[in-house]
Design an enzyme around this catalytic site. Structure first.
Site, short mmCIF file in Angstrom:
data_model
loop_
_atom_site.label_atom_id
_atom_site.label_comp_id
_atom_site.label_asym_id
_atom_site.label_seq_id
_atom_site.Cartn_x
_atom_site.Cartn_y
_atom_site.Cartn_z
N ARG A 1 7.77 -2.62 2.82
CA ARG A 1 7.91 -2.75 4.29
C ARG A 1 8.25 -4.18 4.65
O ARG A 1 7.56 -5.11 4.22
CB ARG A 1 6.61 -2.33 4.98
CG ARG A 1 6.39 -0.85 4.85
CD ARG A 1 5.22 -0.36 5.66
NE ARG A 1 4.97 1.02 5.28
CZ ARG A 1 3.88 1.70 5.58
NH1 ARG A 1 2.94 1.13 6.30
NH2 ARG A 1 3.74 2.94 5.20
N ARG B 1 -9.02 -6.71 7.45
CA ARG B 1 -9.78 -5.57 7.99
C ARG B 1 -11.25 -5.72 7.59
O ARG B 1 -11.55 -6.00 6.43
CB ARG B 1 -9.25 -4.26 7.43
CG ARG B 1 -7.75 -4.05 7.64
CD ARG B 1 -7.44 -2.56 7.57
NE ARG B 1 -6.02 -2.26 7.40
CZ ARG B 1 -5.10 -2.35 8.36
NH1 ARG B 1 -5.46 -2.76 9.57
NH2 ARG B 1 -3.84 -2.04 8.12
N ASP C 1 1.66 9.18 14.23
CA ASP C 1 2.28 7.86 14.12
C ASP C 1 3.80 7.96 13.90
O ASP C 1 4.38 9.03 14.02
CB ASP C 1 1.63 7.07 12.99
CG ASP C 1 1.94 7.65 11.62
OD1 ASP C 1 2.19 8.87 11.57
OD2 ASP C 1 1.96 6.91 10.63
N THR D 1 0.83 -1.21 0.00
CA THR D 1 0.00 0.00 0.00
C THR D 1 0.86 1.25 0.00
O THR D 1 0.52 2.26 -0.60
CB THR D 1 -0.91 0.02 1.25
OG1 THR D 1 -1.59 -1.23 1.35
CG2 THR D 1 -1.94 1.12 1.18
N ASP E 1 5.84 8.06 11.38
CA ASP E 1 6.41 9.02 10.43
C ASP E 1 5.60 10.32 10.33
O ASP E 1 5.88 11.15 9.46
CB ASP E 1 6.56 8.39 9.05
CG ASP E 1 5.24 7.92 8.46
OD1 ASP E 1 4.33 7.60 9.24
OD2 ASP E 1 5.11 7.89 7.23
#
Ligand code: G16
Length: 585
Positions: free
Chosen positions: A22, A538, A277, A18, A279
Site C-alpha cells: 500500500r 495502536r 469499507d 499487513t 474493498d
C-alpha cells in the site's frame, strides 16, 4: 501481439505490509513502479502457461489504469485467461469467492482497503493464492526479494481492453472474461443464510441502514438487501462507488462512518445499522443507540452459529488475531472447540481454514469471516447478524422478563444510562442480544486507541522504550519479586507476541508488545502495517467484567486505569507530543 521486455531497476520500498503493498497513488504512478511489483508477483508464483487469474479492485482512483497494465502483463507472462470484474471492480470477498469457485491459479486484488482514495490518496495491490486467501508470508517475502533484484518486466503492446460490458475478448493468446462482480458472491450468500427468514424480518417493519461509504459494496448491498431481501431502496446509503469515496475515509468505525452513526444514535433510528469499507471486507455493526465491538460481534456470531443454515453442523474451531479480545475464547470453551490466537493479518487464518481446524475467524479491526472464502467478509457478517435477528427476534420486554426470572437483574435493577434509553415500545434487538451474551459469558471490556500519522522515529521510540522496560515491569520469581503494581493492577508478564503456525510450523515474531496483568487484563502495543504516512501506533486495552451490574459502563470509563497505565509506561505523550488518540473504537 508484440511482447516488450522493458529494462528496469528495483525500488527498495516494495515490501508488502499487513495486507499487500500500500502506497500513495503518486508512488504507484512512478514509471515502472506497478510493473515492477506485478512482474515480481509473476516471477515468484511461476504459474504454468495457460493458467487462469482473477483480477479486480475496489474501484478507487488508478484502478482502471492499473487493471489495463496488469492485463497486458498477464498476457505477456503466458496466462491463458483472466477473469476480471466488470469495470475492473471486484470486492475483496467477491474476488476470493471467484478464485475458489472457478479454481483459478490465484488472483490480484487492487485495494488500499479502508485508506482514503483519490489522486492524493492511497492505492494497493496484493496477490491471493488458489485457496482464495492472501498470500502467506513466505510468498510475500519472496515477492519482495524478487522486487529487489528485478531487471526487466514483460508487457504486451496492445490496445486497452473494454471492461464495461460482460463477455470475452482476446488479448493476444489470452482471453479476458469480464464477469458480473456481484452474481457469484450473492449466490454464495444465499447458500449460507436463511434469506426467507431475513426477508420476513425486513417486511415485518424491522428497519436497516447499510452505509456503503461510496465504496465497492454499494452494488452488492443493493442486489442483496434491496433486490433479493426486499429492503426499501433507501436502506442502502452512499451506494454509488466513487473513485475518491466521495472525499470520505472508507473505514467503517465510529469516527469515519459518522453519517450512519448519527442516524443510529438519532431520534427515530433504524433497528440495525452496518457499514463496510473500501474493498468490502470489513464491517461495523450498530443497533439503536448501540455499538457492537468487532470482538463481541465475533463472539456473538460464534455463540449463535447453530441458528444459521450454513453453520448448523457446528464449528470446527475459531481463530482470532492476538489483539482481538478473548470474548470468543469463552464461547469456544463453552462449545468445547479449539480457539487459535494468530498475529494480525487475515493471511494467518488461511492455513487453519485449509486444514479444517477453524470455521470462523475474526479480528478487532472490524473483520469477521468464515471458511466460505479466505478473506474477511463485510456483507457476510451483516447477513449473519440479520439471520440471527430474524431467527431469534427478541423484544426487550421478553428479555427483561427472562433476566428477572433468572435473577440476573440486568434491566430491572441496573437501568441503562439515559443515552441507551430503554423504551418498552422500541425494538432494541441488537443491544438485547449483546447484553444477554455478556450476562452469560461475562463482558470482555475492550477498546482500541489509534495514534495515526506520527513520526516513525517517535513510534519506534515508544516500542523500544516498552521493550526496555520488560524486566522492570514483569514478575521475577527467581528474585522473589512480583510484577510492577499500578493501583489494584499488577503486571504478570510482558512479551513481544510470536506465533508458530500449527499447520506448517512457520514462525512470525515481533507481532505486538503485550503487558499482561494478574487479573487477566492486558494492554497491547502494535505498529500498524497498513498505513502509508508516518506510523500508526495502536493501543489495545482489555479487561474482563463478570459482574452484570457493571456491564452498562462505558468502555472508556471501565478501562480508565488501563488507559493511564498505557500512557505512563509507554511515555507516549512525551515522545509523540500527542495528547489524545486520533481514533477510538
Ligand atoms: C488488513 C488485514 C487485517 C488487519 C488490518 C489492520 O485489513 O487484512 O488482517 O487486521 O489490516 O492491520 P494493521 O493493524 O496492521 O493496520 P484491511 O481491511 O486493511 O485489508
Amino acid at each position: 501481439m508484440q511482447i516488450r521486455m522493458v529494462a528496469t531497476t528495483p525500488f527498495t520500498d516494495q515490501k508488502p505490509g499487513t495486507s499487500g503493498l500500500r502506497k500513495r497513488v503518486q508512488a504507484f504512478r512512478q514509471p515502472h513502479y506497478l510493473e515492477n511489483f506485478v512482474q515480481s508477483i509473476f516471477d515468484t508464483i511461476a504459474a504454468p502457461k495457460g493458467s487462469v487469474l482473477v483480477l479486480g479492485g475496489d474501484g478507487r482512483h488508478y484502478n482502471r489504469e492499473a487493471i489495463q497494465i496488469i492485463l497486458k502483463m498477464a498476457a505477456a507472462n503466458g496466462f491463458g485467461q483472466v477473469l476480471v470484474g466488470k469495470g475492473g471492480i471486484l470486492s475483496t470477498p467477491a474476488a476470493s469467492c471467484v478464485i475458489r469457485k472457478y479454481r483459478t491459479y490465484g488472483g490480484i486484488i487492487l485495494s488500499a482497503s479502508h485508506n482514503p482514495g483519490g489522486p492524493d490518496g492511497d492505492f494497493g495491490i496484493k496477490y491471493n493464492t488458489a485457496n482464495g486467501g492472501p498470500a502467506p508470508e513466505k510468498i510475500t517475502e519472496a515477492i519482495y526479494a524478487a522486487s529487489m533484484r528485478i531487471v526487466q518486466y514483460r508487457i504486451a503492446d496492445a490496445p486497452d481492453v473494454a471492461l464495461d460490458a460482460l463477455g470475452d475478448s482476446r488479448l493476444g493468446d489470452m482471453t479476458v472474461s469480464v464477469i458480473d462482480p456481484v452474481d457469484d458472491y450473492a449466490e454464495l450468500m444465499e447458500s449460507l443464510f436463511d434469506f426467507a427468514a431475513i426477508r420476513a424480518l425486513l417486511s415485518g417493519g424491522f428497519r436497516i441502514r447499510f452505509d456503503a461509504m461510496h465504496a465497492v459494496t454499494g452494488p452488492y448491498a443493493r442486489e442483496i438487501f434491496v433486490n433479493r431481501l426486499g429492503a426499501p431502496a433507501d436502506s442502502v446509503i452512499n451506494a454509488e462507488p466513487l473513485e475518491d469515496f466521495g472525499g470520505g475515509h472508507p473505514d467503517p468505525n465510529l469516527t469515519y462512518a459518522h453519517e450512519l452513526v448519527e442516524a443510529l444514535y438519532g431520534d427515530d433510528a433504524p433497528d440495525f445499522g452496518a457499514a463496510s469499507d473500501g474493498d468490502g471486507d470489513r464491517n461495523m455493526i450498530l443497533g439503536r443507540h448501540f455499538f457492537v465491538t468487532p470482538s463481541d460481534s465475533l463472539a456473538i456470531l460464534a455463540a449463535n452459529a447453530h441458528r444459521v443454515p450454513g453453520y448448523k453442523q457446528g464449528l470446527a474451531g475459531i481463530a482470532r488475531s492476538m489483539p482481538t479480545s478473548a470474548a470468543v475464547d469463552r464461547v469456544a470453551a463453552a462449545l468445547n472447540i479449539p480457539c487459535y490466537e494468530t498475529p494480525t493479518g487475515w493471511k494467518f487464518f488461511g492455513n487453519l481454514m485449509d486444514a479444517g481446524k477453524v470455521t470462523l475467524c475474526g479480528e478487532e479491526s472490524f473483520g469477521t469471516g468464515s471458511n466460505h472464502i479466505r478473506e474477511k467478509d463485510g456483507l457476510w457478517a451483516v447477513l449473519f447478524w440479520l439471520n440471527i435477528l430474524a431467527v431469534r427476534r427478541q423484544p426487550v420486554e421478553a428479555m427483561t422478563r427472562r433476566c428477572e426470572a433468572s435473577g440476573a437483574g440486568m434491566a430491572s435493577s441496573h437501568p441503562l444510562p439515559q443515552t441507551a434509553g430503554f423504551a418498552s415500545n422500541v425494538s432494541r434487538d441488537v443491544e438485547a442480544i449483546v447484553r444477554e451474551h455478556w450476562a452469560r459469558f461475562g463482558r470482555n471490556v475492550y477498546s482500541r486507541h489509534d495514534y495515526e500519522g506520527i513520526p516513525a522515529d517517535a513510534a519506534n521510540g515508544v516500542m523500544k522504550r516498552l521493550h526496555d522496560r520488560f524486566a522492570e515491569l514483569q514478575a521475577c520469581p527467581e528474585q522473589g519479586r512480583g510484577g510492577a503494581q499500578f493501583g489494584h493492577l499488577q503486571v504478570r508478564r510482558c512479551d513481544d507476541f510470536s506465533y508458530t503456525d500449527p499447520v506448517d510450523g512457520s514462525v512470525s515474531q515481533g507481532q505486538g508488545i503485550r503487558i499482561l496483568f494478574v487479573d487477566g487484563s492486558r494492554i497491547v502495543f502494535r505498529l500498524s502495517g497498513t498505513g502509508t504516512e508516518g506510523a500508526t501506533l495502536r493501543i489495545y486495552l482489555e479487561s474482563f467484567e463478570p459482574d452484570v451490574s457493571k456491564h452498562h459502563l462505558d468502555a472508556q470509563e471501565a478501562l480508565a486505569t488501563l488507559i493511564s497505565i498505557a500512557l505512563e509506561i509507554s511515555e507516549l505523550r512525551q515522545r509523540t507530543g500527542r495528547e489524545r488518540p486520533t481514533v477510538i473504537t
